[in-house]
Scaffold this motif. Structure first.
Motif: not given
Length: 811
Positions: A280-287, A289-294, A415-418
């Motif tokens: 349902d999206g993309v997990r963006v791993i940086s040095s 942060k861990c972000e979620f793009l949806q 983890i997301t709800y989906t």
């Protein structure tokens, strides 16, 4: 992120979906300045999504081509020589090879999905592996390449019509679709394609061309869905799907997200990142942060995902949807503004939909503040509804508590709800216990009212593997913990098996004492070489099948050493079952058992049984003589001695009779059958001799001779026998046997020799109703006369019978 100063551009990275762990190893293709804190030997680091180090694997086994993750969160490491290693998140691994083709030509690239992989070899052949549990590498159809493809990817088996993996290879300006049987050219002209990616539902393919276009088509190449021109002709470092309706591309420090209708958005990053595609999206791993793009969008029915536009509907500036109005009404209510009532009145017909929208929106929020606010709005709204099923509200509250617990940075599963809905709570529990978060897994099980047996068993196994306490302490700790959790029926077999594997047999045996199911307990005891204890436990269970299982194992293992009989001695149930089994299957073993147990008479009985299986007469007699000797040693078995002695004597006589009477077989018959056969062969003298030698009683001999003469239809001899002397068996048998032979006239000869009381009945049987009536008249039995009259069909005789009846009645 909990890690410090990590430059992702220098690493080969593999991220597991569903908020899974991240594996990293220094990329040997990139130059890296050696620093003091860095190990000389390459190391695989396993991190959670929060950057918490879980495990370090020192690596010195060869060049790694790629890494990936299975559906069960096992790390797959593919080596250049075709070796595949599967690591769990604690560093334990299993290993296998892709075979000679991969070893000879080496692996140059590999594509991995949840249950399998496809490797590309140096001679441009494809090797598929469909199942990591049962690795069977197989060559796919030859794509006939002369150079490496520009890019390639796979469509997993669950998304293809054939239910087998398909490989897409970009070569020249076209794409080849390769499966196990054939390679098919799609005859495209838009290539070359330098990057490609298949959507999570396997229906769409994103392609990046050399002229900088992003082209999206269906995976069967029948539909052209969209084209988007980027400003870069340099292929992106990563091209991944964000759910099923947008694509994300990553160049150095730039992330471009492209939607289905040409809409796009750009994000910039100061440092290198890594993209992990999710359903349902993309997990963006940086040095840091861990972000979620949806992408927020309408429900994608084709993908059966729970994406909704409720978040936008509620929070968009100026939104007047029912959900937004309800959320706004709560804000006014908390400020004691009368506008709260106006909002509720305005959406009264759609209030139930508004409540559902707030509940759904809460599920898609990561922020606990907004989760709480949206759920408060839903609770506020349902207070105005007369009948509303609150199950959806309650379930969402429960789900969010679970999601917030596993998203906590020390657990590190964002983890997301989906994803949670797709993954299921059971799988999430498995992932928690595999990471040794047993307490959280146990609390979630109790909260969701799920069985927690596997959590406790896994905890106990992990405690055994890691604890350095003595066996007594570990055993007491495990038993106390499992007992305190009210799990009296919990299986200890798996725990005991783990103790045995790590070299603690005493602990394993002690734990098995608490195993309530003998069917789990006994096989494990056998594998631990605790044979006698296994037999004892099987007997205590009362399960005869289980006892047989242990005894057959002991028989195979210990019969030659004699230890088998020692173990089953003094165990009555085992002995009885062994006897039952051996009487049907193995008389030799039963004889050996009786011998070692000094049960000589029982052993003699077996020898007698064996004698009847012998084909040779001499062998049979020898067996009987052995049994006879054993019986003779016991004074309480005089009958058996006499019977066996006469049996041996009879066998000798039968052998002689076979020589004297050609074409007749006597050996094996009983004495009565032998005499009967002699009479039938008209050897009465030999029959008389057998009578005298074996002292056959007169009654039995007359019966034998009577039956033989009737069978031979020797009526003259039968008459002589009847007149020779008074019959010891009476004369009724003569009548009965003649009647059986359908010789009523012969039978009538012997009726008058019988007792007067039985004559009427015998005359009826032979059909002489007149004689029967005369006998009944002589007995003065009116009732018997009436019975004879009822059976008589001859009118003349019937009149005589009526006269007899009248005569008796007039007296």
């Amino acid at each position: 992120m909990l890690w410090k100063h990590v430059d992702l551009s220098k690493f080969m990275i593999a991220g597991a979906p569903y908020g899974g762990p991240i594996a990293m190893i220094r990329d040997d293709k990139k130059v890296l300045l050696l620093q003091k804190q860095q190990p000389v030997k390459p190391t695989i680091y396993l991190y959670t999504s929060a950057g918490k180090l879980m495990e370090q694997l020192q690596w010195d086994k060869g060049r790694i081509i790629t890494m990936g993750w299975t559906d069960t969160e096992q790390l797959i490491v593919v080596l250049e020589d075709g070796t595949i290693r599967l690591y769990d998140i604690h560093g334990e691994y299993t290993q296998f090879s892709l075979g000679k083709e991969a070893n000879d030509h080496s692996v140059i690239d590999c594509q991995i999905w949840g249950t399998g992989l496809v490797a590309l070899t140096g001679n441009f052949k494809l090797i598929s592996l469909a199942n990591f549990e049962e690795p069977r590498p197989r060559l796919m159809a030859d794509p006939e390449l002369n150079e490496p493809p520009h890019s390639w990817t796979v469509i997993p088996p669950q998304y293809t019509l054939s239910r087998h993996v398909e490989v897409l290879l970009a070569t020249g300006s076209t794409i080849l679709t390769v499966d196990a049987k054939e390679s098919q050219d799609q005859l495209l002209q838009q290539g070359p394609f330098t990057k490609m990616a298949v959507s999570p539902n396997g229906k769409f393919l994103a392609l990046f061309t050399t002229d900088g276009k992003l082209w999206v088509v269906s995976t069967d190449f029948q539909k052209n869905l969209s084209e988007f021109a980027t400003k870069s002709k340099v292929p992106p470092q990563q091209l991944v799907w964000c759910g099923t309706d947008s694509v994300v591309m990553y160049w150095d420090k730039i992330v471009l997200m492209v939607g289905p209708f040409g809409d796009w958005i750009k994000h910039t990053y100061d440092d290198a990142i890594y993209l992990v595609p999710e359903v349902d999206g993309v997990r963006v791993i940086s040095s840091d942060k861990c972000e979620f793009l949806q992408k927020l969008n309408r429900t994608d029915k084709s993908a059966s995902l729970l994406y909704t536009d409720v978040t936008e509907d509620i929070f968009k500036i100026g939104s007047t949807t029912p959900g937004a109005m309800l959320f706004d009404a709560l804000d006014h209510f908390e400020k004691r503004s009368p506008k709260a009532d106006e909002n509720i009145r305005s959406i009264r017909p759609e209030l139930a939909d508004a409540v559902d929208a707030c509940i759904d929106a809460a599920g898609h929020e990561f922020s606990q503040f907004w989760q709480r606010s949206l759920l408060k709005a839903a609770s506020f709204g349902k207070a105005f509804l007369e009948s509303y099923n609150a199950d959806r509200f309650v379930n969402m509250c429960q789900t969010l508590r679970v999601l917030n617990a596993v998203r906590y940075y020390e657990i590190g599963i964002p983890i997301t709800y989906t994803q949670y809905d797709r993954l299921t709570p059971d799988v999430l529990i498995d992932r928690l216990i595999n990471r040794h978060h047993h307490l959280l897994a146990l609390r979630i099980c109790e909260y969701l009212k799920m069985r927690s047996d596997r959590v406790l068993i896994h905890w106990a196994c992990a405690k055994i593997k890691k604890s350095k306490d003595d066996e007594e302490t570990i055993c007491r700790m495990i038993v106390d913990k499992l007992t305190n959790n009210n799990k009296p029926g919990l299986s200890y077999a798996e725990i005991a098996k783990t103790a045995h594997k790590v070299g603690q047999p005493k602990l394993a045996t002690r734990l098995l004492d608490y195993e309530p199911r003998a069917a789990d307990q006994v096989p494990l005891l056998i594998s631990m070489q605790e044979d006698e204890l296994a037999l004892v436990k099987a007997i205590e269970s009362g399960d005869t099948d289980l006892v047989y299982y242990v005894m057959l194992h002991l028989k195979r293992k210990l019969l030659q050493s004699g230890e088998f009989f020692r173990i089953i001695n003094n165990k009555p149930m085992a002995c009885n079952l062994l006897e039952v089994f051996c009487k049907q299957q193995d008389l030799k073993l039963l004889k050996d058992f009786y011998y070692q147990d000094d049960r000589h008479v029982d052993r003699a009985n077996i020898i007698v049984l064996e004698s009847y299986e012998q084909k040779s007469l001499n062998d049979r007699i020898d067996k009987l003589k052995v049994a006879l000797k054993i019986y003779q040693d016991d004074k309480d078995h005089a009958f058996e001695v006499k019977a066996l002695d006469e049996n041996i004597k009879l066998l000798h006589k039968q052998s002689q009779l076979e020589k004297d009477i050609a074409g007749q077989q006597f050996v094996g018959l009983s004495l009565s059958e032998t005499v009967h056969k002699c009479i039938m062969a008209k050897e009465s003298s030999k029959a008389d001799k057998l009578r005298s030698e074996f002292k056959i009683p007169d009654k039995r001999f007359w019966w034998i001779k009577l039956k033989a003469l009737v069978e031979m239809r020797e009526w003259t001899e039968l008459d002589k026998l009847a007149k020779s002397k008074k019959s010891p068996i009476g004369y009724e048998p003569f009548v009965e046997e003649c009647i059986k032979a359908m010789q009523h006239r012969e039978a009538a000869k012997y009726v008058l020799k019988c007792e007067p009381t039985v004559r009427p009945g015998l005359f009826i049987k032979v059909g002489d109703f007149k004689a029967a009536g005369q006998e009944a008249l002589g007995l003065k039995d009116v009732q018997l006369l009436r019975e004879i009259r009822s059976k008589c069909t001859n009118h003349i005789i019937a009149q005589e019978l009526d006269a007899y009846i009248a005569q008796l009645q007039n007296r």
